[in-house]
Design an enzyme around this catalytic site. Structure first.
Site, mmCIF file in Angstrom:
data_model
loop_
_atom_site.group_PDB
_atom_site.id
_atom_site.type_symbol
_atom_site.label_atom_id
_atom_site.label_comp_id
_atom_site.label_asym_id
_atom_site.label_seq_id
_atom_site.Cartn_x
_atom_site.Cartn_y
_atom_site.Cartn_z
ATOM 1 N N PHE A 35 -18.561 -68.057 63.447
ATOM 2 C CA PHE A 35 -18.636 -66.637 63.072
ATOM 3 C C PHE A 35 -17.994 -66.369 61.709
ATOM 4 O O PHE A 35 -18.337 -65.379 61.061
ATOM 5 C CB PHE A 35 -17.874 -65.772 64.093
ATOM 6 C CG PHE A 35 -18.476 -65.750 65.463
ATOM 7 C CD1 PHE A 35 -19.468 -64.842 65.778
ATOM 8 C CD2 PHE A 35 -18.056 -66.635 66.436
ATOM 9 C CE1 PHE A 35 -20.032 -64.810 67.044
ATOM 10 C CE2 PHE A 35 -18.607 -66.613 67.709
ATOM 11 C CZ PHE A 35 -19.602 -65.699 68.015
ATOM 12 N N SER B 96 -28.297 -63.303 60.658
ATOM 13 C CA SER B 96 -28.423 -61.841 60.603
ATOM 14 C C SER B 96 -29.869 -61.438 60.383
ATOM 15 O O SER B 96 -30.648 -62.183 59.755
ATOM 16 C CB SER B 96 -27.578 -61.350 59.426
ATOM 17 O OG SER B 96 -27.890 -60.031 59.107
ATOM 18 N N ALA B 97 -30.196 -60.231 60.839
ATOM 19 C CA ALA B 97 -31.517 -59.672 60.527
ATOM 20 C C ALA B 97 -31.663 -59.458 59.025
ATOM 21 O O ALA B 97 -32.779 -59.238 58.542
ATOM 22 C CB ALA B 97 -31.696 -58.349 61.264
ATOM 23 N N TYR C 109 -25.274 -61.348 50.308
ATOM 24 C CA TYR C 109 -24.858 -61.600 51.695
ATOM 25 C C TYR C 109 -26.015 -62.215 52.493
ATOM 26 O O TYR C 109 -25.881 -63.260 53.127
ATOM 27 C CB TYR C 109 -24.378 -60.298 52.361
ATOM 28 C CG TYR C 109 -24.236 -60.443 53.862
ATOM 29 C CD1 TYR C 109 -23.194 -61.189 54.405
ATOM 30 C CD2 TYR C 109 -25.179 -59.881 54.735
ATOM 31 C CE1 TYR C 109 -23.081 -61.349 55.794
ATOM 32 C CE2 TYR C 109 -25.069 -60.035 56.110
ATOM 33 C CZ TYR C 109 -24.024 -60.775 56.634
ATOM 34 O OH TYR C 109 -23.914 -60.949 57.990
ATOM 35 N N LYS D 229 -26.922 -66.178 54.315
ATOM 36 C CA LYS D 229 -27.410 -66.488 55.673
ATOM 37 C C LYS D 229 -28.688 -67.331 55.592
ATOM 38 O O LYS D 229 -28.878 -68.258 56.375
ATOM 39 C CB LYS D 229 -27.664 -65.199 56.465
ATOM 40 C CG LYS D 229 -26.395 -64.386 56.736
ATOM 41 C CD LYS D 229 -25.374 -65.158 57.566
ATOM 42 C CE LYS D 229 -24.115 -64.373 57.826
ATOM 43 N NZ LYS D 229 -23.055 -65.160 58.480
ATOM 44 N N LEU E 80 -23.085 -47.529 59.835
ATOM 45 C CA LEU E 80 -23.238 -46.198 60.406
ATOM 46 C C LEU E 80 -22.214 -45.865 61.503
ATOM 47 O O LEU E 80 -21.549 -44.824 61.440
ATOM 48 C CB LEU E 80 -24.669 -46.051 60.962
ATOM 49 C CG LEU E 80 -24.999 -44.705 61.551
ATOM 50 C CD1 LEU E 80 -24.954 -43.608 60.491
ATOM 51 C CD2 LEU E 80 -26.381 -44.731 62.206
HETATM 52 P P1 NAD Z 1 -15.501 -59.987 61.190
HETATM 53 O O1 NAD Z 1 -15.149 -59.850 59.761
HETATM 54 O O2 NAD Z 1 -15.009 -58.968 62.142
HETATM 55 O O3 NAD Z 1 -15.060 -61.423 61.728
HETATM 56 C C1 NAD Z 1 -15.056 -62.575 60.912
HETATM 57 C C2 NAD Z 1 -13.747 -63.308 61.179
HETATM 58 O O4 NAD Z 1 -13.741 -64.504 60.376
HETATM 59 C C3 NAD Z 1 -12.514 -62.496 60.789
HETATM 60 O O5 NAD Z 1 -11.577 -62.559 61.858
HETATM 61 C C4 NAD Z 1 -11.983 -63.206 59.533
HETATM 62 O O6 NAD Z 1 -10.570 -63.125 59.467
HETATM 63 C C5 NAD Z 1 -12.478 -64.620 59.750
HETATM 64 N N1 NAD Z 1 -12.722 -65.395 58.507
HETATM 65 C C6 NAD Z 1 -13.431 -65.014 57.420
HETATM 66 N N2 NAD Z 1 -13.447 -66.002 56.503
HETATM 67 C C7 NAD Z 1 -12.745 -67.038 57.028
HETATM 68 C C8 NAD Z 1 -12.404 -68.331 56.568
HETATM 69 N N3 NAD Z 1 -12.759 -68.777 55.352
HETATM 70 N N4 NAD Z 1 -11.671 -69.138 57.372
HETATM 71 C C9 NAD Z 1 -11.278 -68.703 58.615
HETATM 72 N N5 NAD Z 1 -11.555 -67.486 59.088
HETATM 73 C C10 NAD Z 1 -12.283 -66.655 58.307
HETATM 74 O O7 NAD Z 1 -17.107 -60.088 61.258
HETATM 75 P P2 NAD Z 1 -18.069 -59.924 62.502
HETATM 76 O O8 NAD Z 1 -18.685 -58.588 62.437
HETATM 77 O O9 NAD Z 1 -17.380 -60.358 63.725
HETATM 78 O O10 NAD Z 1 -19.189 -60.974 62.113
HETATM 79 C C11 NAD Z 1 -19.170 -62.301 62.585
HETATM 80 C C12 NAD Z 1 -20.349 -63.051 62.021
HETATM 81 O O11 NAD Z 1 -21.562 -62.368 62.361
HETATM 82 C C13 NAD Z 1 -20.350 -63.161 60.496
HETATM 83 O O12 NAD Z 1 -20.842 -64.439 60.155
HETATM 84 C C14 NAD Z 1 -21.308 -62.092 60.067
HETATM 85 O O13 NAD Z 1 -21.912 -62.388 58.835
HETATM 86 C C15 NAD Z 1 -22.332 -62.130 61.187
HETATM 87 N N6 NAD Z 1 -23.056 -60.864 61.386
HETATM 88 C C16 NAD Z 1 -22.358 -59.706 61.563
HETATM 89 C C17 NAD Z 1 -23.049 -58.517 61.724
HETATM 90 C C18 NAD Z 1 -22.310 -57.214 61.904
HETATM 91 O O14 NAD Z 1 -22.912 -56.150 61.727
HETATM 92 N N7 NAD Z 1 -21.046 -57.210 62.274
HETATM 93 C C19 NAD Z 1 -24.459 -58.502 61.690
HETATM 94 C C20 NAD Z 1 -25.130 -59.711 61.516
HETATM 95 C C21 NAD Z 1 -24.418 -60.886 61.353
HETATM 96 N N1 UDP Z 2 -26.748 -44.947 57.244
HETATM 97 C C1 UDP Z 2 -26.576 -43.624 56.885
HETATM 98 N N2 UDP Z 2 -25.366 -43.247 56.414
HETATM 99 C C2 UDP Z 2 -24.309 -44.089 56.267
HETATM 100 C C3 UDP Z 2 -24.483 -45.463 56.644
HETATM 101 C C4 UDP Z 2 -25.737 -45.836 57.131
HETATM 102 O O1 UDP Z 2 -27.499 -42.821 56.986
HETATM 103 O O2 UDP Z 2 -23.239 -43.687 55.801
HETATM 104 C C5 UDP Z 2 -28.057 -45.382 57.763
HETATM 105 C C6 UDP Z 2 -28.717 -46.478 56.953
HETATM 106 O O3 UDP Z 2 -29.492 -45.920 55.917
HETATM 107 C C7 UDP Z 2 -29.571 -47.191 58.022
HETATM 108 C C8 UDP Z 2 -28.734 -47.031 59.300
HETATM 109 O O4 UDP Z 2 -27.839 -45.948 59.057
HETATM 110 O O5 UDP Z 2 -30.790 -46.504 58.213
HETATM 111 C C9 UDP Z 2 -27.917 -48.270 59.638
HETATM 112 O O6 UDP Z 2 -27.139 -48.631 58.505
HETATM 113 P P1 UDP Z 2 -26.053 -49.784 58.585
HETATM 114 O O7 UDP Z 2 -25.413 -49.889 57.220
HETATM 115 O O8 UDP Z 2 -25.146 -49.543 59.743
HETATM 116 O O9 UDP Z 2 -26.893 -51.089 58.928
HETATM 117 P P2 UDP Z 2 -28.037 -51.841 58.077
HETATM 118 O O10 UDP Z 2 -28.535 -50.912 57.023
HETATM 119 O O11 UDP Z 2 -27.370 -53.037 57.525
HETATM 120 O O12 UDP Z 2 -29.093 -52.166 59.068
#
Ligand code: NAD
Ligand code: UDP
Length: 340
Positions: A80, A124-125, A148, A152, A199
């Site tokens: 993660f 990620s999507a 970003y 991925k 959001l």
């Molecule tokens: P988060 O930031 O809450 O968790 C990431 C964790 O990794 C944190 O605890 C951070 O301290 C740790 N970390 C970062 N870099 C590190 C490093 N170099 N060494 C050790 N630890 C490190 O993020 P999250 O929301 O839990 O996301 C987890 C994963 O899912 C990420 O890879 C993110 O890109 C992916 N992801 C997240 C979302 C989302 O919306 N949250 C959506 C799609 C994909």
């Molecule tokens: N969004 C919004 N106001 C905000 C943040 C997000 O209207 O302050 C909208 C954004 O345009 C999208 C949806 O909420 O349609 C989800 O955005 P988010 O950033 O959470 O996720 P992502 O765009 O990465 O899917």
């Protein structure tokens, strides 16, 4: 079965640790605490009544990773740890290529050295960019729109090459849609560092009056009410998807890619309205221009995960709104230890 969870104290990692522990996996976490805090360990242990082994370490430092593998017989790794802000990645791509790619190279190199070849990758999507094919199946071409998302895509390509070079690897790539919500216990959730971009944390901050109003980015999209549509998934459902993925890893070789989403899209206004109704609060908002780079619609076809992982999301949008608000109130009332 011993699993290493990198970034296991973060938002999705911490919820996944809970599900893994509850399914009797032994959990080892490495996290550098760059976006999390050590008190999360206590909270995971409180929910599960089980212990995790924690290493404060940085994946950018190969020695930190080696130490974990030297001291533990790891069966599989869930990766993660990464930086995750699209905005920040546009401003500081070096940080993103370094933290998301170099750290992954280090991790996979150490795994090869220790002959551990089972790996789950948090994708990620964002890899689907602005595709107009909806719902999105895993077969849609990847085309990231920002650094970003590009990290991925590169991570996925790297894993593909790794598998081609050695098909003893067993790899699952999970493409998350929009995780929101928090643990039902009120003990775990997202703790955004600084100003959130997503959001739901913005909605909860407006509800708690930390923020005056929510800007809704555009109401002229070709959607039912003109606002953007996304596939929001409860973080606990997402975490459960990882347990199914680990079970898949243990049974098969190969590289398998799955969407983790609900298959349903909701507009920004639908989220606001549901949040208001479920929690009996007001969300003050204003419609502003579209945010650059935002697709109108993005939702998953989750059929492959359902069929092959026997997993599907169960929690409703109401659950997501209720749990997000419960978490925000816990943060607000200082029930939890605060960030650093
Ligand atoms: P988060 O930031 O809450 O968790 C990431 C964790 O990794 C944190 O605890 C951070 O301290 C740790 N970390 C970062 N870099 C590190 C490093 N170099 N060494 C050790 N630890 C490190 O993020 P999250 O929301 O839990 O996301 C987890 C994963 O899912 C990420 O890879 C993110 O890109 C992916 N992801 C997240 C979302 C989302 O919306 N949250 C959506 C799609 C994909
Ligand atoms: N969004 C919004 N106001 C905000 C943040 C997000 O209207 O302050 C909208 C954004 O345009 C999208 C949806 O909420 O349609 C989800 O955005 P988010 O950033 O959470 O996720 P992502 O765009 O990465 O899917």
């Amino acid at each position: 079965m011993k699993v290493l969870v990198t970034g296991g104290l973060g938002y999705i990692g911490s919820h996944t640790c809970v599900e893994l522990l509850q399914n009797n996996y032994e959990v080892i976490v490495i996290d550098n605490l760059s976006n999390s805090e050590v008190s999360v360990i206590t909270r995971i242990e409180k929910i599960t009544n089980k212990k995790i082994t924690f290493y404060k370490g940085d994946l950018l430092n190969k020695f930190d990773i080696q130490q974990v593998f030297q001291q533990n017989e790891i069966d599989a790794v869930l990766h993660f740890a990464a930086s995750k802000s699209v905005n920040e990645s546009v401003k500081n791509p070096v940080k993103y290529y370094k933290n998301n790619i170099s750290s992954m190279v280090n991790l996979l190199e150490v795994m090869e050295d220790f002959n551990v070849k089972k790996f789950i990758f948090s994708s990620s999507a964002a890899v689907y960019g602005s595709t107009t094919q909806q719902p999105i199946s895993e077969l849609v071409d990847t085309q990231a729109m920002n650094p970003y998302g590009q990290t991925k895509v590169i991570g996925e390509d790297f894993l593909n090459d790794l598998y081609i070079s050695d098909n003893e690897w067993s790899i699952v790539v999970l493409r998350y849609f929009n995780p929101i919500g928090a643990h039902e216990s009120g003990l775990l959730g997202e703790q955004p560092n600084g100003t959130p971009n997503n959001l739901m944390p913005l909605i909860t901050q407006v509800a708690s009056k930390k923020r005056r109003l929510l800007y809704v980015f555009g109401n002229d999209y070709n959607t039912t009410d003109g606002t953007g549509v996304r596939d929001y998934i409860h973080v606990v459902d997402l975490a459960k998807g990882h347990v199914s993925a680990v079970q898949k890893l243990l049974l098969t070789h190969g590289l398998h890619t799955y969407n983790l989403g609900t298959g349903e899209g909701y507009s920004v206004l639908e989220i606001i309205n549901t949040f208001e109704k479920v929690n009996n609060v007001n969300i003050h908002y204003e419609i502003v221009d579209r945010r650059a780079g935002d697709p109108a619609v993005c939702f998953a076809n989750p059929a492959k995960a359902k069929e092959e992982l026997e997993w599907s999301a169960e929690r409703t949008l109401e659950d997501m709104c209720r749990d997000s608000w419960q978490w925000e109130k816990a943060l607000e009332n200082n029930i939890l230890p605060s960030r650093k």
